[in-house]
Design an enzyme around this catalytic site. Structure first.
Site, mmCIF file in Angstrom:
data_model
loop_
_atom_site.group_PDB
_atom_site.id
_atom_site.type_symbol
_atom_site.label_atom_id
_atom_site.label_comp_id
_atom_site.label_asym_id
_atom_site.label_seq_id
_atom_site.Cartn_x
_atom_site.Cartn_y
_atom_site.Cartn_z
ATOM 1 N N CYS A 137 13.641 -13.370 6.199
ATOM 2 C CA CYS A 137 13.954 -14.846 5.038
ATOM 3 C C CYS A 137 15.640 -14.869 4.898
ATOM 4 C CB CYS A 137 13.359 -14.016 3.933
ATOM 5 S SG CYS A 137 11.887 -13.637 3.980
HETATM 6 N N1 LIG Z 1 7.935 -11.186 5.493
HETATM 7 C C1 LIG Z 1 8.668 -11.184 3.867
HETATM 8 O O1 LIG Z 1 9.244 -10.233 3.484
HETATM 9 C C2 LIG Z 1 8.812 -13.060 3.763
HETATM 10 C C3 LIG Z 1 8.751 -12.646 1.824
HETATM 11 C C4 LIG Z 1 9.194 -13.641 1.300
HETATM 12 C C5 LIG Z 1 8.610 -15.181 2.145
HETATM 13 N N2 LIG Z 1 8.274 -14.852 3.351
HETATM 14 C C6 LIG Z 1 7.737 -16.318 3.769
HETATM 15 O O2 LIG Z 1 6.404 -16.150 4.252
HETATM 16 C C7 LIG Z 1 5.852 -17.285 5.355
HETATM 17 C C8 LIG Z 1 5.096 -15.687 6.413
HETATM 18 O O3 LIG Z 1 6.198 -14.748 6.973
HETATM 19 P P1 LIG Z 1 5.497 -13.189 7.499
HETATM 20 O O4 LIG Z 1 6.477 -12.530 7.353
HETATM 21 O O5 LIG Z 1 4.313 -13.228 6.779
HETATM 22 O O6 LIG Z 1 5.903 -13.805 8.819
HETATM 23 P P2 LIG Z 1 4.486 -12.337 9.875
HETATM 24 O O7 LIG Z 1 4.688 -13.307 10.850
HETATM 25 O O8 LIG Z 1 4.297 -11.379 9.192
HETATM 26 O O9 LIG Z 1 2.751 -13.294 9.168
HETATM 27 C C9 LIG Z 1 2.687 -14.579 9.974
HETATM 28 C C10 LIG Z 1 1.120 -14.556 10.479
HETATM 29 O O10 LIG Z 1 0.889 -16.295 10.667
HETATM 30 C C11 LIG Z 1 0.051 -15.994 11.741
HETATM 31 N N3 LIG Z 1 -0.529 -17.003 12.430
HETATM 32 C C12 LIG Z 1 1.004 -18.152 12.804
HETATM 33 N N4 LIG Z 1 -0.224 -19.126 13.163
HETATM 34 C C13 LIG Z 1 -0.871 -19.339 12.635
HETATM 35 C C14 LIG Z 1 -1.721 -20.656 12.680
HETATM 36 N N5 LIG Z 1 -1.754 -21.779 13.230
HETATM 37 N N6 LIG Z 1 -3.209 -19.915 11.698
HETATM 38 C C15 LIG Z 1 -4.267 -18.637 11.563
HETATM 39 N N7 LIG Z 1 -2.541 -18.023 11.876
HETATM 40 C C16 LIG Z 1 -1.311 -17.837 12.086
HETATM 41 C C17 LIG Z 1 0.335 -14.076 12.841
HETATM 42 O O11 LIG Z 1 -0.469 -14.422 13.564
HETATM 43 C C18 LIG Z 1 0.668 -13.893 12.077
HETATM 44 O O12 LIG Z 1 -0.400 -12.460 11.394
HETATM 45 C C19 LIG Z 1 7.456 -17.155 6.270
HETATM 46 O O13 LIG Z 1 7.685 -18.163 6.251
HETATM 47 C C20 LIG Z 1 8.260 -16.146 5.326
HETATM 48 O O14 LIG Z 1 9.468 -16.367 5.613
HETATM 49 C C21 LIG Z 1 8.629 -13.924 4.283
#
Ligand SMILES: NC(=O)c1ccc[n+]([C@@H]2O[C@H](COP(=O)([O-])OP(=O)(O)OC[C@H]3O[C@@H](n4cnc5c(N)ncnc54)[C@H](O)[C@@H]3O)[C@@H](O)[C@H]2O)c1
Length: 458
Positions: free
Chosen positions: A277
């Site tokens: 992030c």
């Molecule tokens: N990790 C954090 O602490 C956090 C906190 C707040 C916000 N965010 C935001 O949340 C969002 C997700 O982050 P994350 O850390 O969970 O990412 P991540 O990479 O852990 O998980 C994303 C998931 O989406 C899946 N994916 C990708 N393309 C896809 C598709 N077309 N259809 C279905 N699934 C698909 C991936 O396989 C993966 O499992 C991002 O925008 C991030 O900036 C993350």
């Protein structure tokens, strides 16, 4: 019964698209709140792991995954079959930067196109991924309204389906704040969308949904939260360098300042920014601001300072080794902690990776240890191909830690016993030095003076 009524009755089927660090805890919460819940992901390994009752996220135990399955949680990669069964689809896919450090919305766009192909009247679609203001309305809405490719069923937002944005505030590994008790900001592309989304998040957060007037306001809120952190971390990182030159311990100063009961919030300096992030999201806004011809100087400057931190840590390491009469080339360096923050297994954008690469480029023999990250994986910018030293035998004076010229603390996992680290290095056969980027090791005598100190703060 429309979607809003189903949500209020706790009967809406919730689809979570993207079961990563954000999506899996959200799905757990949805199941716990009694909603029929379907998790969707393109990654078959994650689907298989959940079906087998195994978690792939360190702070989510297997027992939680099994509990979710017992609670009726379904997972699928068959979007055509599962999506039409959902009343609400919550999108939690990645939003990284591309090679040119510009927003990469390809995951959001791909997911939206897939949803568009299966969209049915009454469905609520919510984007949770962090992004710049305008993504929900200007990028997603036209795709959804095009009804797939070729157009199958042209539907209109607000009239036929509902569309909103609600940013995720997940803080992985923080037991105090979880999705259960963190207020959730919600903005819709119109009043009907907002009403339905706010009802859903009220149900998921025990009545803590915070409605804002538009999807754009909700998108901007998340970006502001992350810019606030990024800029303040840059400020304390800069102060660290300034006070170091003056022989003042920045940590002592920040702790003292933190006793002020108002008007001050403590941020902690470190070896650089990490995680999915803070190093990334601010640049979503600077990119968008360029379209309006407005500069984002604070964001750029904070990025510059934070990006320079690993280099500063490397220079401190070289200085510390120099005091021992050892060049960095050929010195054995052990990096403790690979994850970007304590007690998690997430190494995305971790400054530890940068530190390892830079030291190795200078000719150091670098190993790492992280109790939560047994090996490195190929990533966008790094492919180290390394394995962690084993936990057993790590503490030692004639073996393990004691055989390194330098132990560089990159992440202060609670797993480590800092007194033992100190002891092993001090009495170790290499008479090494500790470079402490996290203020983990108590050694007040060594504050900021390199000299012959065992602990050098960096
Ligand atoms: N990790 C954090 O602490 C956090 C906190 C707040 C916000 N965010 C935001 O949340 C969002 C997700 O982050 P994350 O850390 O969970 O990412 P991540 O990479 O852990 O998980 C994303 C998931 O989406 C899946 N994916 C990708 N393309 C896809 C598709 N077309 N259809 C279905 N699934 C698909 C991936 O396989 C993966 O499992 C991002 O925008 C991030 O900036 C993350």
């Amino acid at each position: 019964m429309d979607t809003h009524d189903k949500i209020r009755a706790g009967k809406a089927t919730i689809g979570i698209v993207g079961l990563g660090y954000v999506g899996l805890p959200l799905a757990r919460r949805s199941v716990a709140c009694g909603f029929p819940t379907i998790g969707l992901d393109t990654d078959e390994r994650k689907i298989g792991s959940i079906r087998g009752g195994r978690s792939y996220i360190k702070h989510i135990p297997d027992s939680d995954v099994r509990g979710m399955l017992d609670g009726g949680f379904e997972v699928s990669s068959d979007f055509a079959e599962a999506m039409p069964r959902c009343d609400a689809l919550l999108i939690c896919v990645p939003t990284p930067l591309d090679r040119m450090r510009e927003p990469d919305l390809s995951f959001v766009e791909d997911t939206t196109r897939t949803i568009a192909r299966h969209l049915r009247p009454g469905q609520l679609v919510v984007l949770e991924s962090t992004t710049y203001p305008g993504t929900t309305r200007d990028v997603m809405q036209p795709i959804l309204e095009s009804g797939g490719d070729p157009p199958l069923q042209p539907l209109r937002a607000e009239e036929h389906f509902l569309l909103a944005f609600s940013p995720e505030r997940e803080d992985p590994g923080n037991p105090k704040y979880t999705i259960d008790n963190i207020p959730k900001v919600v903005g819709g592309v119109g009043p009907r969308s907002l009403e339905a989304a706010a009802a859903l998040y009220d149900a998921l957060t025990d009545g803590q949904a915070v409605s804002v007037s538009t999807a754009e306001a909700a998108e901007a809120t998340k970006i502001v939260e992350n810019i606030y952190r990024c800029v303040n971390i840059a400020l304390v990182n800069e102060l660290k360098v300034v006070f170091d030159a003056m022989g003042i311990d920045v940590h002592e100063v920040l702790e003292a300042a933190d006793t002020k009961p108002f008007g001050f919030q403590k941020f902690t300096p470190g070896p650089g920014l990490g995680g999915h992030c803070i190093p990334i999201d601010p640049f979503y806004l600077s990119w968008k601001a360029r379209e309006f011809g407005v500069p984002t100087r604070f964001i750029e400057l904070a990025g510059e300072i934070n990006t320079a931190m690993p280099e500063w840590v490397v220079s401190r390491t070289m200085l510390a080794l120099n005091e021992r009469g050892r060049p960095v080339k050929g010195s054995r360096v052990l990096v403790l902690g690979l994850a970007y923050k304590p007690d998690v297994d997430d190494v995305r954008e971790s400054p530890a990776l940068e530190l390892i690469e830079r030291l190795a480029d200078l000719g150091a023999e670098v190993d790492y240890h992280d109790p939560h990250c047994p090996r490195t994986h190929k990533m966008r910018n790094h492919d180290l191909g390394m394995e962690s030293l084993p936990d057993d035998g790590l503490y030692g004076t004639e073996s393990g830690m004691g055989t390194y010229d330098c132990v560089l603390i990159a992440t202060d996992h609670a797993w480590y016993d800092w007194d033992r680290v100190h002891d092993c290095v001090r009495r170790g056969k290499r008479q090494g030095v500790i470079v402490d980027t996290r203020n983990a090791v108590a050694d007040t005598a060594a504050v900021n003076l390199v000299g012959n100190a065992v602990v050098v703060k960096a």
